[in-house]
Design a protein around this motif. Structure first.
Motif, PDB file in Angstrom:
ATOM      1  N   PRO A 177      15.093 -30.558 -22.661  1.00 32.41           N
ATOM      2  CA  PRO A 177      14.019 -29.890 -23.226  1.00 32.41           C
ATOM      3  C   PRO A 177      12.665 -31.376 -23.639  1.00 32.41           C
ATOM      4  O   PRO A 177      11.987 -31.331 -23.513  1.00 32.41           O
ATOM      5  N   ALA A 178      13.100 -31.582 -25.025  1.00 28.36           N
ATOM      6  CA  ALA A 178      13.157 -32.653 -26.299  1.00 28.36           C
ATOM      7  C   ALA A 178      12.086 -33.997 -24.806  1.00 28.36           C
ATOM      8  O   ALA A 178      10.999 -34.272 -24.941  1.00 28.36           O
ATOM      9  N   LEU A 179      12.950 -34.502 -24.439  1.00 27.94           N
ATOM     10  CA  LEU A 179      12.280 -35.272 -23.233  1.00 27.94           C
ATOM     11  C   LEU A 179      11.525 -34.683 -22.152  1.00 27.94           C
ATOM     12  O   LEU A 179      10.931 -35.669 -21.552  1.00 27.94           O
ATOM     13  N   ALA A 180      11.953 -33.323 -21.606  1.00 25.28           N
ATOM     14  CA  ALA A 180      10.731 -33.272 -20.573  1.00 25.28           C
ATOM     15  C   ALA A 180       9.555 -32.368 -21.100  1.00 25.28           C
ATOM     16  O   ALA A 180       8.444 -32.420 -20.617  1.00 25.28           O
ATOM     17  N   ALA A 181       9.182 -31.756 -22.670  1.00 25.36           N
ATOM     18  CA  ALA A 181       8.430 -32.218 -22.980  1.00 25.36           C
ATOM     19  C   ALA A 181       7.258 -33.875 -23.330  1.00 25.36           C
ATOM     20  O   ALA A 181       6.197 -33.333 -23.284  1.00 25.36           O
ATOM     21  N   LYS A 182       7.960 -34.673 -23.253  1.00 26.84           N
ATOM     22  CA  LYS A 182       7.636 -35.488 -23.384  1.00 26.84           C
ATOM     23  C   LYS A 182       7.317 -36.415 -22.175  1.00 26.84           C
ATOM     24  O   LYS A 182       5.910 -37.288 -22.682  1.00 26.84           O
ATOM     25  N   TYR A 183       7.631 -36.237 -21.638  1.00 22.28           N
ATOM     26  CA  TYR A 183       7.095 -36.998 -20.667  1.00 22.28           C
ATOM     27  C   TYR A 183       6.705 -36.269 -19.545  1.00 22.28           C
ATOM     28  O   TYR A 183       6.452 -35.987 -17.749  1.00 22.28           O
ATOM     29  N   ALA A 184       6.662 -34.951 -19.248  1.00 23.55           N
ATOM     30  CA  ALA A 184       5.745 -33.826 -18.296  1.00 23.55           C
ATOM     31  C   ALA A 184       4.374 -33.853 -18.533  1.00 23.55           C
ATOM     32  O   ALA A 184       4.151 -34.078 -17.190  1.00 23.55           O
ATOM     33  N   PRO A 185       4.127 -34.246 -19.200  1.00 28.96           N
ATOM     34  CA  PRO A 185       2.583 -34.325 -19.009  1.00 28.96           C
ATOM     35  C   PRO A 185       2.265 -36.073 -18.528  1.00 28.96           C
ATOM     36  O   PRO A 185       2.793 -37.021 -18.127  1.00 28.96           O
ATOM     37  N   ASP A 186       1.615 -36.152 -17.396  1.00 30.12           N
ATOM     38  CA  ASP A 186       0.469 -36.928 -16.410  1.00 30.12           C
ATOM     39  C   ASP A 186       1.599 -37.420 -15.700  1.00 30.12           C
ATOM     40  O   ASP A 186       1.518 -38.856 -15.506  1.00 30.12           O
ATOM     41  N   PHE A 187       2.806 -36.463 -14.986  1.00 30.65           N
ATOM     42  CA  PHE A 187       3.787 -37.098 -14.643  1.00 30.65           C
ATOM     43  C   PHE A 187       2.780 -37.298 -12.843  1.00 30.65           C
ATOM     44  O   PHE A 187       1.842 -36.660 -12.439  1.00 30.65           O
ATOM     45  N   ARG A 189       3.338 -40.607 -13.808  1.00 28.55           N
ATOM     46  CA  ARG A 189       2.323 -42.353 -13.870  1.00 28.55           C
ATOM     47  C   ARG A 189       3.297 -42.071 -15.673  1.00 28.55           C
ATOM     48  O   ARG A 189       3.361 -42.924 -16.188  1.00 28.55           O
ATOM     49  N   SER A 190       3.909 -40.768 -16.013  1.00 25.29           N
ATOM     50  CA  SER A 190       4.293 -41.317 -17.648  1.00 25.29           C
ATOM     51  C   SER A 190       5.839 -41.118 -17.360  1.00 25.29           C
ATOM     52  O   SER A 190       6.652 -41.797 -18.777  1.00 25.29           O
ATOM     53  N   LEU A 191       6.064 -41.486 -15.841  1.00 22.14           N
ATOM     54  CA  LEU A 191       7.820 -42.533 -15.878  1.00 22.14           C
ATOM     55  C   LEU A 191       7.693 -43.442 -16.474  1.00 22.14           C
ATOM     56  O   LEU A 191       8.596 -44.414 -16.245  1.00 22.14           O
ATOM     57  N   GLU A 192       5.697 -44.546 -16.139  1.00 25.66           N
ATOM     58  CA  GLU A 192       6.246 -45.754 -16.892  1.00 25.66           C
ATOM     59  C   GLU A 192       7.350 -45.747 -18.184  1.00 25.66           C
ATOM     60  O   GLU A 192       7.052 -45.735 -19.459  1.00 25.66           O
ATOM     61  N   GLY A 193       8.309 -47.027 -18.243  1.00 23.36           N
ATOM     62  CA  GLY A 193       8.788 -46.885 -19.387  1.00 23.36           C
ATOM     63  C   GLY A 193      10.088 -45.943 -20.112  1.00 23.36           C
ATOM     64  O   GLY A 193      10.254 -46.041 -20.967  1.00 23.36           O
ATOM     65  N   ALA A 194      10.174 -45.196 -19.448  1.00 24.00           N
ATOM     66  CA  ALA A 194      10.753 -43.818 -19.719  1.00 24.00           C
ATOM     67  C   ALA A 194      12.148 -43.785 -19.193  1.00 24.00           C
ATOM     68  O   ALA A 194      12.278 -44.729 -18.294  1.00 24.00           O
ATOM     69  N   ARG A 217       3.882 -49.264  -8.718  1.00 19.64           N
ATOM     70  CA  ARG A 217       3.770 -49.986  -9.476  1.00 19.64           C
ATOM     71  C   ARG A 217       4.507 -49.233 -10.732  1.00 19.64           C
ATOM     72  O   ARG A 217       3.648 -48.976 -11.798  1.00 19.64           O
ATOM     73  N   ILE A 218       5.484 -48.178 -10.870  1.00 18.90           N
ATOM     74  CA  ILE A 218       5.963 -47.900 -11.897  1.00 18.90           C
ATOM     75  C   ILE A 218       7.270 -47.764 -12.324  1.00 18.90           C
ATOM     76  O   ILE A 218       7.925 -48.648 -11.183  1.00 18.90           O
ATOM     77  N   CYS A 219       7.390 -48.650 -13.533  1.00 21.35           N
ATOM     78  CA  CYS A 219       8.478 -49.099 -13.748  1.00 21.35           C
ATOM     79  C   CYS A 219       9.350 -48.500 -15.654  1.00 21.35           C
ATOM     80  O   CYS A 219       8.961 -48.957 -16.504  1.00 21.35           O
ATOM     81  N   PRO A 220      10.413 -47.741 -14.691  1.00 23.29           N
ATOM     82  CA  PRO A 220      11.185 -46.968 -16.018  1.00 23.29           C
ATOM     83  C   PRO A 220      12.186 -47.835 -16.482  1.00 23.29           C
ATOM     84  O   PRO A 220      12.461 -49.185 -16.046  1.00 23.29           O
ATOM     85  N   GLU A 221      12.422 -47.371 -17.347  1.00 23.08           N
ATOM     86  CA  GLU A 221      13.568 -48.200 -18.740  1.00 23.08           C
ATOM     87  C   GLU A 221      15.095 -47.473 -18.193  1.00 23.08           C
ATOM     88  O   GLU A 221      14.890 -46.614 -17.743  1.00 23.08           O
ATOM     89  N   MET A 222      15.733 -48.586 -17.543  1.00 17.50           N
ATOM     90  CA  MET A 222      16.860 -48.774 -17.062  1.00 17.50           C
ATOM     91  C   MET A 222      18.092 -47.808 -18.353  1.00 17.50           C
ATOM     92  O   MET A 222      18.340 -49.412 -18.400  1.00 17.50           O
ATOM     93  N   ARG A 223      18.804 -47.007 -18.321  1.00 19.14           N
ATOM     94  CA  ARG A 223      19.515 -46.135 -19.175  1.00 19.14           C
ATOM     95  C   ARG A 223      20.527 -47.065 -19.211  1.00 19.14           C
ATOM     96  O   ARG A 223      20.991 -47.233 -19.992  1.00 19.14           O
ATOM     97  N   ALA A 224      21.372 -46.668 -17.775  1.00 18.11           N
ATOM     98  CA  ALA A 224      22.221 -46.734 -17.418  1.00 18.11           C
ATOM     99  C   ALA A 224      22.666 -45.861 -15.464  1.00 18.11           C
ATOM    100  O   ALA A 224      21.092 -45.902 -15.548  1.00 18.11           O
TER     101      ALA A 224
END
Length: 300
Positions: A177-187, A189-194, A217-224
């Motif tokens: 839920p916390a991550l969803a609230a942060k990255y849902a807006p402007d989806f 494009r919000s995945l850049e750096g997510a 041209r979206i570059c998320p952060e690969m956590r795992a």
């Protein structure tokens, strides 16, 4: 070899299961020379070596693996016949051995197999999870009845196999839920750096994701990079990162892992295949899976 000696087959089957003549002899209460002699006669009748010595243990040759898999079916049917004659419940359903590619979403795999469990035959379902390559090898040796995978088998798999497209399904991004609230807006494009949890590069979904991000041209952060889909969802539930999963099982994913569907990746789909050999095409449980899959898998 005009007729199969089932007594010899039974001795071989027990030795293969136990891994040694000694343990098989103890189990069957027969002298070791008796078992060894009957094995030699059986291999001579087959015309091939079935077992080889590796250290203190006997292991199956390729031909031995084929014979063992058939023997396993034969003696399982014998047990089922005995149970049926004794009137034991659930004795008539037969067996369905399913090979499951380790990258497949487990919730969706269950939904695909569920029609077989509810079929009139009520088969005993045996699930094996492994790499697709090893599962296809088992399929060619009749070690499994069908393989569920995210890509069709190619000619390099060897043998005559048949690909059945069960369907395609859209995918979505999920997160705690916390991550969803942060990255849902402007989806999206919000995945850049997510922070994102990726499937491993060998999967068809990973290749589709890499292409999708590259094209936009979206570059998320690969956590795992996580091979097992259930483990990926466990990581995501702890807030480690976002993940991608089929929309067909959105409700189950959200309830089981307490995550939220953030948005769909337009243009990305995940395909699901049932791979069989002709000998198993008339298996009623496989037919139930093939007929029900289209209702489950949609491009929603």
């Amino acid at each position: 070899m005009d007729r199969l000696n089932y007594q010899h087959l039974f001795y071989f089957w027990n030795v293969a299961r136990e891994g040694s003549v000694t343990r098989a002899s103890e189990k069957l209460r027969l002298a070791q020379p008796t078992i060894s002699g009957q094995l030699a006669v059986f291999e001579d009748a087959i015309g091939a070596q079935l077992l080889r010595k590796e250290g203190r243990r006997l292991t199956l040759t390729e031909k031995g693996r084929t014979v063992y898999n058939y023997a396993d079916e034969i003696f399982a049917l014998g047990r089922e016949l005995t149970n049926t004659l004794k009137g034991r419940a659930g004795a008539s359903g037969g067996r369905l051995s399913v090979g499951i590619a380790d990258a497949l979403p487990k919730l969706l795999v269950y939904r695909l197999i569920e029609p077989a469990l509810r079929s009139q035959e009520r088969p005993q379902v045996i699930c094996h999870e492994d790499k697709v390559e090893r599962l296809l090898a088992e399929l060619s040796l009749h070690g499994v009845d069908l393989v569920l995978a995210d890509a069709p088998a190619t000619v390099s798999a060897g043998g005559r196999v048949y690909n059945h497209l069960l369907g395609q399904c859209g995918v979505a991004v999920f997160g705690a839920p916390a991550l969803a609230a942060k990255y849902a807006p402007d989806f999206p494009r919000s995945l850049e750096g997510a922070p994102l949890l990726f499937p491993t590069p060998a999967t068809a979904l990973r290749r589709s994701l890499d292409l999708w991000f590259e094209n936009r041209r979206i570059c998320p952060e690969m956590r795992a990079e996580i091979e097992d889909s259930a483990l990926m969802k466990t990581f995501a539930a702890a807030g480690v990162g976002l993940f991608v999963a089929p929309v067909a099982v959105t409700g189950e994913i959200e309830r089981r892992y307490d995550v939220v569907r953030i948005g769909d990746l337009e243009g990305v789909t995940e395909s699901f295949y049932a791979i069989t050999v002709r000998r198993k095409m008339d298996h009623p449980a496989i037919t139930a899976i093939l007929e029900s899959a289209q209702d489950l898998l949609t491009l929603a």
